[in-house]
Design an enzyme around this catalytic site. Sequence first.
Site, PDB file in Angstrom:
ATOM      1  N   ASP A  18      43.531  49.247  37.894  1.00 56.42           N
ATOM      2  CA  ASP A  18      42.812  48.067  38.408  1.00 56.42           C
ATOM      3  C   ASP A  18      43.284  46.811  37.678  1.00 56.42           C
ATOM      4  OD1 ASP A  18      41.063  46.650  39.975  1.00 56.42           O
ATOM      5  OD2 ASP A  18      39.234  47.475  39.130  1.00 56.42           O
ATOM      6  N   CYS A 242      41.379  42.196  41.792  1.00 56.55           N
ATOM      7  CA  CYS A 242      41.880  42.903  42.969  1.00 56.55           C
ATOM      8  C   CYS A 242      42.710  41.914  43.770  1.00 56.55           C
ATOM      9  CB  CYS A 242      40.722  43.437  43.811  1.00 56.55           C
ATOM     10  SG  CYS A 242      41.257  44.201  45.343  1.00 56.55           S
TER      11      CYS A 242
END
Length: 304
Positions: A18, A242
């Site tokens: 991530d 993201c």
Amino acid sequence: MAMNLPHRVRVMDVGPRDGLQNEKQPVPAAVKVELVHRLQAAGLKEIEVTSFVSPKWVPQMADNAEVMAGIHREVGVRYSVLTPNLQGFEAALKTQPDEIVVFGAASEAFSQKNINCSIVESIERFAPVVKAAREAGIAVRGAMSCTVGCPYEGDIAPERVSYLAGLMKGIGVQRVDVADTIGVATPRKVQAAMEATLKHFALNDVCGHFHDTYGQALVNTLAALQMGVWNFQSSVAGLGGCPYAKGATGNVATEDLVYMMHGMGIDTGIDLDQLIDAGVFISEALGRQPNSLVSRAVLNKRSV
Ligand code: HMG
Ligand code: MG
């Protein structure tokens, strides 16, 4: 006030995936491997290593197989990877992950932007992936994005979370992440999203995944802890964001999470000093300071 907080928590570092997925500059596979090694040396028992997604969508994760092959695995550590479809799963399978992650969203618009299909279509894609993984003896986790807010739709009602959690349960997903992808959540909203998820999954199978965009990730963690949630995800050095959630910053820093837990007498099994060194390592590789107040405070103290 009586609070039955857990005595220990399980922390999963999602920084290698991530965190690094959002970095524009290419990070060499050897650096990613070294980061995983440092995280496991610091005591992390769960590490989200990489994703088997389209390299056109997320170029930084194109070295997924190389990274997985480079890791000296430790017994008792669970290495997970993201797999959005069968193509990704088949590539991932060759690298022998302990757990695969299918990732959906509580928001229709985010589902489209992130994985190019609707929520219902995503579940149809995930179903054969989950089945194949379970048959291969690989654990299956489901990440649920935008469980409180969406960059495109705004507030997300808990009913949407319950709906997605039910769909995930229905195809055989074993545990789920309740993610605040863009870090807009506040404690009561997190508790509502957790409650919605707990209609379908047991407490032990629910994990908090909070981004710190608005500085709420630790209070949101505490709000989840107060419900008995004891699985949390975070990124060393606060890496990340993201690519399909503009403006969203990284996950809560693992250093900050661990400091809070230890201060509350909650066991993590993690050595904070070694963790801070791991954060310095990856931050130096990226040419910046760790994005963690705890890291900064400890480093300042060390230097006097
Ligand atoms: P698509 O374009 O709809 O896929 O993308 P497609 O099936 O039509 O295939 C198109 C091309 O992609 C083909 O290649 C396929 O081979 C290739 P071409 O013929 O054009 O050369 N392809 C693949 N290549 C490698 N691995 C694969 C794969 N699948 C297709 N698995 C797809 C659909 C899902 C692939 C795409 O949208 C994608 O890769 N999305 C990735 C999104 C992503 O990684 N987002 C970040 C992770 S989610 C996140 O960060 C949130 C989380 O942290 C929780 C939270 O905080 O919310 C988990
Ligand atoms: Mg995330």
